[in-house]
Write a protein that holds these residues in place. Structure first.
Motif, PDB file in Angstrom:
ATOM      1  N   ILE A   1       0.845  -1.201   0.000  1.00 48.87           N
ATOM      2  CA  ILE A   1       0.000   0.000   0.000  1.00 48.87           C
ATOM      3  C   ILE A   1       0.877   1.246   0.000  1.00 48.87           C
ATOM      4  O   ILE A   1       0.603   2.212  -0.710  1.00 48.87           O
ATOM      5  N   THR A   2       1.961   1.220   0.765  1.00 46.38           N
ATOM      6  CA  THR A   2       2.866   2.371   0.827  1.00 46.38           C
ATOM      7  C   THR A   2       3.533   2.623  -0.522  1.00 46.38           C
ATOM      8  O   THR A   2       3.572   3.760  -1.006  1.00 46.38           O
ATOM      9  N   VAL A   3       4.046   1.568  -1.153  1.00 46.71           N
ATOM     10  CA  VAL A   3       4.718   1.730  -2.443  1.00 46.71           C
ATOM     11  C   VAL A   3       3.719   2.185  -3.503  1.00 46.71           C
ATOM     12  O   VAL A   3       4.001   3.093  -4.293  1.00 46.71           O
ATOM     13  N   ARG A   4       2.531   1.582  -3.523  1.00 45.63           N
ATOM     14  CA  ARG A   4       1.519   2.003  -4.500  1.00 45.63           C
ATOM     15  C   ARG A   4       1.094   3.445  -4.232  1.00 45.63           C
ATOM     16  O   ARG A   4       0.898   4.234  -5.158  1.00 45.63           O
ATOM     17  N   SER A   5       0.947   3.808  -2.962  1.00 47.31           N
ATOM     18  CA  SER A   5       0.580   5.185  -2.615  1.00 47.31           C
ATOM     19  C   SER A   5       1.653   6.172  -3.047  1.00 47.31           C
ATOM     20  O   SER A   5       1.340   7.262  -3.545  1.00 47.31           O
ATOM     21  N   LEU A   6       2.916   5.794  -2.878  1.00 49.62           N
ATOM     22  CA  LEU A   6       4.010   6.644  -3.343  1.00 49.62           C
ATOM     23  C   LEU A   6       3.986   6.763  -4.865  1.00 49.62           C
ATOM     24  O   LEU A   6       4.187   7.849  -5.412  1.00 49.62           O
ATOM     25  N   HIS A   7       3.718   5.653  -5.540  1.00 52.36           N
ATOM     26  CA  HIS A   7       3.626   5.662  -6.997  1.00 52.36           C
ATOM     27  C   HIS A   7       2.516   6.616  -7.453  1.00 52.36           C
ATOM     28  O   HIS A   7       2.731   7.435  -8.354  1.00 52.36           O
ATOM     29  N   ILE A   8       1.380   6.536  -6.821  1.00 52.63           N
ATOM     30  CA  ILE A   8       0.254   7.414  -7.165  1.00 52.63           C
ATOM     31  C   ILE A   8       0.606   8.871  -6.846  1.00 52.63           C
ATOM     32  O   ILE A   8       0.359   9.766  -7.658  1.00 52.63           O
ATOM     33  N   SER A   9       1.210   9.108  -5.695  1.00 52.78           N
ATOM     34  CA  SER A   9       1.568  10.472  -5.295  1.00 52.78           C
ATOM     35  C   SER A   9       2.580  11.088  -6.257  1.00 52.78           C
ATOM     36  O   SER A   9       2.441  12.244  -6.677  1.00 52.78           O
ATOM     37  N   PHE A  10       3.601  10.310  -6.624  1.00 49.34           N
ATOM     38  CA  PHE A  10       4.588  10.813  -7.579  1.00 49.34           C
ATOM     39  C   PHE A  10       3.969  10.977  -8.966  1.00 49.34           C
ATOM     40  O   PHE A  10       4.378  11.851  -9.737  1.00 49.34           O
ATOM     41  N   GLY A  11       2.977  10.144  -9.298  1.00 46.38           N
ATOM     42  CA  GLY A  11       2.250  10.311 -10.553  1.00 46.38           C
ATOM     43  C   GLY A  11       1.489  11.628 -10.585  1.00 46.38           C
ATOM     44  O   GLY A  11       1.476  12.331 -11.608  1.00 46.38           O
ATOM     45  N   VAL A  12       0.876  11.979  -9.458  1.00 46.44           N
ATOM     46  CA  VAL A  12       0.193  13.276  -9.364  1.00 46.44           C
ATOM     47  C   VAL A  12       1.217  14.408  -9.470  1.00 46.44           C
ATOM     48  O   VAL A  12       0.971  15.416 -10.148  1.00 46.44           O
ATOM     49  N   LEU A  13       2.376  14.237  -8.838  1.00 45.34           N
ATOM     50  CA  LEU A  13       3.439  15.241  -8.946  1.00 45.34           C
ATOM     51  C   LEU A  13       3.908  15.385 -10.395  1.00 45.34           C
ATOM     52  O   LEU A  13       4.144  16.493 -10.871  1.00 45.34           O
ATOM     53  N   LEU A  14       4.007  14.262 -11.129  1.00 43.80           N
ATOM     54  CA  LEU A  14       4.363  14.330 -12.545  1.00 43.80           C
ATOM     55  C   LEU A  14       3.282  15.072 -13.321  1.00 43.80           C
ATOM     56  O   LEU A  14       3.595  15.885 -14.200  1.00 43.80           O
ATOM     57  N   ALA A  15       2.011  14.839 -12.992  1.00 47.44           N
ATOM     58  CA  ALA A  15       0.916  15.545 -13.676  1.00 47.44           C
ATOM     59  C   ALA A  15       1.031  17.045 -13.463  1.00 47.44           C
ATOM     60  O   ALA A  15       0.908  17.831 -14.413  1.00 47.44           O
ATOM     61  N   VAL A  16       1.288  17.453 -12.238  1.00 43.94           N
ATOM     62  CA  VAL A  16       1.427  18.879 -11.928  1.00 43.94           C
ATOM     63  C   VAL A  16       2.657  19.454 -12.638  1.00 43.94           C
ATOM     64  O   VAL A  16       2.599  20.535 -13.239  1.00 43.94           O
ATOM     65  N   THR A  17       3.761  18.724 -12.588  1.00 47.55           N
ATOM     66  CA  THR A  17       4.994  19.168 -13.248  1.00 47.55           C
ATOM     67  C   THR A  17       4.766  19.312 -14.756  1.00 47.55           C
ATOM     68  O   THR A  17       5.189  20.304 -15.367  1.00 47.55           O
ATOM     69  N   LEU A  18       4.092  18.351 -15.340  1.00 48.92           N
ATOM     70  CA  LEU A  18       3.808  18.399 -16.775  1.00 48.92           C
ATOM     71  C   LEU A  18       2.911  19.587 -17.118  1.00 48.92           C
ATOM     72  O   LEU A  18       3.159  20.295 -18.096  1.00 48.92           O
ATOM     73  N   PHE A  19       1.907  19.825 -16.301  1.00 51.24           N
ATOM     74  CA  PHE A  19       1.003  20.961 -16.514  1.00 51.24           C
ATOM     75  C   PHE A  19       1.785  22.279 -16.453  1.00 51.24           C
ATOM     76  O   PHE A  19       1.675  23.125 -17.343  1.00 51.24           O
ATOM     77  N   VAL A  20       2.600  22.435 -15.416  1.00 50.38           N
ATOM     78  CA  VAL A  20       3.407  23.655 -15.267  1.00 50.38           C
ATOM     79  C   VAL A  20       4.393  23.768 -16.426  1.00 50.38           C
ATOM     80  O   VAL A  20       4.593  24.855 -16.989  1.00 50.38           O
ATOM     81  N   ARG A  21       4.981  22.640 -16.798  1.00 50.90           N
ATOM     82  CA  ARG A  21       5.969  22.645 -17.881  1.00 50.90           C
ATOM     83  C   ARG A  21       5.344  23.088 -19.200  1.00 50.90           C
ATOM     84  O   ARG A  21       5.933  23.877 -19.939  1.00 50.90           O
ATOM     85  N   ILE A  22       4.153  22.595 -19.498  1.00 49.78           N
ATOM     86  CA  ILE A  22       3.475  22.973 -20.743  1.00 49.78           C
ATOM     87  C   ILE A  22       3.105  24.450 -20.709  1.00 49.78           C
ATOM     88  O   ILE A  22       3.313  25.169 -21.687  1.00 49.78           O
ATOM     89  N   LEU A  23       2.570  24.911 -19.581  1.00 51.25           N
ATOM     90  CA  LEU A  23       2.231  26.333 -19.472  1.00 51.25           C
ATOM     91  C   LEU A  23       3.471  27.204 -19.629  1.00 51.25           C
ATOM     92  O   LEU A  23       3.447  28.232 -20.322  1.00 51.25           O
TER      93      LEU A  23
END
Length: 180
Positions: A48-70
């Motif tokens: 659960i911890t590893v999957r939660s970290l994977h999901i959390s870092f995935g959300v961080l990648l989404a935010v980073t990608l959004f900021v990067r595109i803008l």
């Protein structure tokens, strides 16, 4: 042939572009490794911890990608292609494909969480969209993994091309994205 003078020192990306580039690269690698190893962890809290970290870092990648595109569409540095002709067009195409794949992997990853349902750090539960539909869950998770593998392969090609520019052509292209 050494063409070091072809790209001048002023032809470098701004600091924010460089940070967003390397943060994206790091997150993609960390997420891929985590995705490949989640099932190695025992069920329960470790998984659960590893999957939660994977999901959390995935959300961080989404935010980073959004900021990067803008940033890229707005104030970010816009440099000319390093190569003219077909190689320049290929490089532009690879960059667009990298963005598209990152976006697709993130969106399908979010869909996988929603379809499968998940427990985030035992603090928050995402309810499953259709708990009985195991085929849908399997197909979405498989597509997420397939696209992540393609993304990693294309990123490796991108890195190899950058190294070729830096070590073989010595034309200054690699320096464009290196922190100063």
């Amino acid at each position: 042939m050494n063409t070091t003078s072809r790209i001048s020192q002023s032809d470098t990306y701004d600091k924010r572009t460089i940070i967003l580039h390397w943060l994206s690269a790091l997150l993609v690698m960390v997420l891929w490794i985590a995705g490949q190893t989640i099932d190695f962890f025992p069920t329960g809290t470790p998984r659960i911890t590893v999957r939660s970290l994977h999901i959390s870092f995935g959300v961080l990648l989404a935010v980073t990608l959004f900021v990067r595109i803008l940033w890229r569409r707005g104030a970010g540095s816009k440099l000319p292609p390093a190569d003219a002709g077909a190689l320049g067009k290929l490089a532009i195409g690879v960059h667009y494909l990298l963005y598209a794949l990152m976006l697709a992997v993130v969106v399908i990853g979010i869909a996988a969480v929603w379809i499968r349902g998940d427990n985030l750090f035992k603090l928050f539960t995402v309810p499953a969209f259709d708990p009985a539909n195991k085929a849908l869950r399997h197909n979405v998770v498989e597509l997420h993994g397939l696209l992540a593998n393609i993304l990693l392969g294309l990123a490796a090609f991108h890195a190899a091309a950058a190294l070729w520019h830096g070590l073989v052509k010595k034309d200054g292209v690699l320096r464009r994205m290196l922190p100063t």
